[in-house]
Design an enzyme around this catalytic site. Sequence first.
Site, PDB file in Angstrom:
ATOM      1  N   VAL A  53      37.797  35.738  40.975  1.00 20.61           N
ATOM      2  CA  VAL A  53      36.713  35.037  40.278  1.00 20.61           C
ATOM      3  C   VAL A  53      36.008  36.003  39.339  1.00 20.61           C
ATOM      4  CG1 VAL A  53      36.382  33.432  42.192  1.00 20.61           C
ATOM      5  CG2 VAL A  53      35.025  35.529  42.092  1.00 20.61           C
ATOM      6  N   ARG A 101      45.883  55.784  33.093  1.00 20.03           N
ATOM      7  CA  ARG A 101      45.998  55.213  31.752  1.00 20.03           C
ATOM      8  C   ARG A 101      45.292  56.107  30.727  1.00 20.03           C
ATOM      9  NH1 ARG A 101      43.506  49.418  33.339  1.00 20.03           N
ATOM     10  NH2 ARG A 101      42.378  50.821  34.768  1.00 20.03           N
ATOM     11  N   ALA A 153      37.213  41.294  41.977  1.00 21.54           N
ATOM     12  CA  ALA A 153      35.874  41.386  41.395  1.00 21.54           C
ATOM     13  C   ALA A 153      35.070  42.542  41.965  1.00 21.54           C
ATOM     14  CB  ALA A 153      35.116  40.073  41.603  1.00 21.54           C
ATOM     15  N   ILE A 154      35.728  43.473  42.633  1.00 20.69           N
ATOM     16  CA  ILE A 154      34.994  44.553  43.299  1.00 20.69           C
ATOM     17  C   ILE A 154      34.210  45.397  42.303  1.00 20.69           C
ATOM     18  CG2 ILE A 154      36.926  46.176  43.272  1.00 20.69           C
ATOM     19  CD1 ILE A 154      34.339  45.656  46.118  1.00 20.69           C
ATOM     20  N   ASP A 155      34.717  45.555  41.065  1.00 20.22           N
ATOM     21  CA  ASP A 155      33.974  46.353  40.088  1.00 20.22           C
ATOM     22  C   ASP A 155      32.840  45.566  39.443  1.00 20.22           C
ATOM     23  OD1 ASP A 155      35.674  44.738  38.650  1.00 20.22           O
ATOM     24  OD2 ASP A 155      36.806  46.377  37.739  1.00 20.22           O
ATOM     25  N   LYS A 181      38.161  53.525  31.540  1.00 24.32           N
ATOM     26  CA  LYS A 181      37.158  53.203  32.558  1.00 24.32           C
ATOM     27  C   LYS A 181      35.829  53.860  32.222  1.00 24.32           C
ATOM     28  CE  LYS A 181      37.760  51.104  35.776  1.00 24.32           C
ATOM     29  NZ  LYS A 181      37.581  49.649  35.966  1.00 24.32           N
ATOM     30  N   GLU A 190      35.249  44.185  28.772  1.00 23.55           N
ATOM     31  CA  GLU A 190      35.275  42.965  29.588  1.00 23.55           C
ATOM     32  C   GLU A 190      34.283  41.895  29.144  1.00 23.55           C
ATOM     33  OE1 GLU A 190      32.241  45.588  31.697  1.00 23.55           O
ATOM     34  OE2 GLU A 190      34.164  45.884  30.677  1.00 23.55           O
ATOM     35  N   ASN A 201      40.703  49.784  39.969  1.00 28.57           N
ATOM     36  CA  ASN A 201      41.588  50.045  38.820  1.00 28.57           C
ATOM     37  C   ASN A 201      43.044  49.874  39.237  1.00 28.57           C
ATOM     38  OD1 ASN A 201      41.275  52.403  40.421  1.00 28.57           O
ATOM     39  ND2 ASN A 201      41.994  53.713  38.751  1.00 28.57           N
ATOM     40  N   ILE A 202      43.370  48.660  39.647  1.00 26.45           N
ATOM     41  CA  ILE A 202      44.732  48.366  40.122  1.00 26.45           C
ATOM     42  C   ILE A 202      45.765  48.759  39.076  1.00 26.45           C
ATOM     43  CG2 ILE A 202      46.303  46.525  40.850  1.00 26.45           C
ATOM     44  CD1 ILE A 202      43.936  44.984  41.894  1.00 26.45           C
ATOM     45  N   VAL A 248      40.611  48.159  45.445  1.00 28.24           N
ATOM     46  CA  VAL A 248      40.795  49.172  44.406  1.00 28.24           C
ATOM     47  C   VAL A 248      40.368  48.576  43.062  1.00 28.24           C
ATOM     48  CG1 VAL A 248      42.465  50.611  43.176  1.00 28.24           C
ATOM     49  CG2 VAL A 248      42.693  50.265  45.657  1.00 28.24           C
ATOM     50  N   ASP A 304      40.013  26.443  42.170  1.00 30.10           N
ATOM     51  CA  ASP A 304      39.165  26.714  41.012  1.00 30.10           C
ATOM     52  C   ASP A 304      38.145  25.594  40.893  1.00 30.10           C
ATOM     53  OD1 ASP A 304      39.469  28.763  38.469  1.00 30.10           O
ATOM     54  OD2 ASP A 304      38.490  26.898  37.880  1.00 30.10           O
ATOM     55  N   HIS A 363      31.622  47.459  33.280  1.00 32.02           N
ATOM     56  CA  HIS A 363      31.232  46.812  34.536  1.00 32.02           C
ATOM     57  C   HIS A 363      29.856  47.304  34.999  1.00 32.02           C
ATOM     58  CE1 HIS A 363      35.205  45.057  34.837  1.00 32.02           C
ATOM     59  NE2 HIS A 363      35.741  46.249  34.678  1.00 32.02           N
ATOM     60  N   SER A 391      37.568  24.345  44.219  1.00 31.49           N
ATOM     61  CA  SER A 391      36.954  25.475  44.904  1.00 31.49           C
ATOM     62  C   SER A 391      35.562  25.099  45.386  1.00 31.49           C
ATOM     63  CB  SER A 391      36.873  26.678  43.959  1.00 31.49           C
ATOM     64  OG  SER A 391      36.351  27.797  44.633  1.00 31.49           O
ATOM     65  N   TYR A 429      35.978  49.797  29.425  1.00 33.85           N
ATOM     66  CA  TYR A 429      35.562  48.917  30.512  1.00 33.85           C
ATOM     67  C   TYR A 429      34.327  49.550  31.153  1.00 33.85           C
ATOM     68  CZ  TYR A 429      40.001  46.328  30.378  1.00 33.85           C
ATOM     69  OH  TYR A 429      41.062  45.561  29.995  1.00 33.85           O
TER      70      TYR A 429
END
Length: 376
Positions: A239, A15, A268-270, A75, A118, A301-302, A299, A198, A96, A220, A94
């Site tokens: 989440v 991107r 939520a990995i980042d 990013k 974010e 940055n899908i 990943v 949720d 994170h 949830s 972004y």
Amino acid sequence: MIIGIPKELKNNENRVAITPAGVIAFRNAGHKVIVEKNAGIKSGISNDDFERAGAIIASGNKEIYQKAEMVLKVKEPLPEEYNSLRPNQILFTYLHLAPDKKLTEELLKRKVTAIAYETVQMEDGSLPLLKPMSEVAGRMSIQIGARLLERMNGGRGVLLGGVPGVPPAQVVIIGAGTAGLNAAKMAAGLGAEVTILDINIKKLAYIDDIFNGRIVTLMSNTYNIANACKKADLVISAVLIPGAMAPSIIKEYMVKDMKKGSVVMDFAIDQGGSVETMDKMTTHDKPTFIKHGVIHYSVPNIAGAVPRTSTFALTNATIPYALTIANKGFTKAIIEEEHLARGVNTYEGKVTHPGVGKALNLDFANLDELRMMVKY
């Protein structure tokens, strides 16, 4: 103001942070835009496209960082970019930061004014600059998950929608925000049996209403998550706590109970990850690893895999905010635009977002007090 657009360095981050339309918008407002050579190529935007819009093409990112008063990115900066960051330079991207103490320390040391897409947050809690990429990631998760379930990719050999006489795959989505809802739409559209969890009963009621009961909704909690994961072919954890570390909601024992060859994906990995066994980020080059017989996809940055769509969707949202900063200047912009002020993560060598401060055990400074003391 001079706006700089460097080429993204993250693995397969295709991107770019601006489009020709964005360049024209800045130029019409009296600002100057410098774009690194070939920054938009993988999004289908040529150097000529940018030049025709009025941008100046720079040969490398050093020129961008040296000249730009505000750097727009997609990013977070990578270590090879740290030395290029300058005091009082505005970085809008972004970030994170919650799981990334090293980058946070670099931003503080260099007194960078860092605004995270974010954490720009409206009064109703919505995240306007995260939303477009959450939509892309949510929709992509189903097509990626469907491929990973194919036998040649290590999966169970299950077709999401099934066929007459054979049941569909079971898709479990945890989190009914933008990403989760878009994943649910795609999965249901392909004929999968979808369950979404949720903690907000109002969100679940909304989903039940718009899908007319086609999607199963569950509160949830640990019990329901464990049972749902055990039955699932594809689990998507979507989440989010804005700016903060993601809560670990899918525990290792839950993954152990999943079917062999099933798939778990962590959006939520980042932000530190919400799946206990998802202990590392992966890349588009090598997107998965296997643990306890379950395919893990992490990943960060899908959306970088579909850069043409993602770049235009992202910049539709971000450019108006960047223009506000450029037109008003940083101090006036965050005084008049409270939702934009919530996006500021570091300022004048201080952490200014409570979620980041808490996650990294760093002192948190009140942005209102800082901006009164320091004239930008």
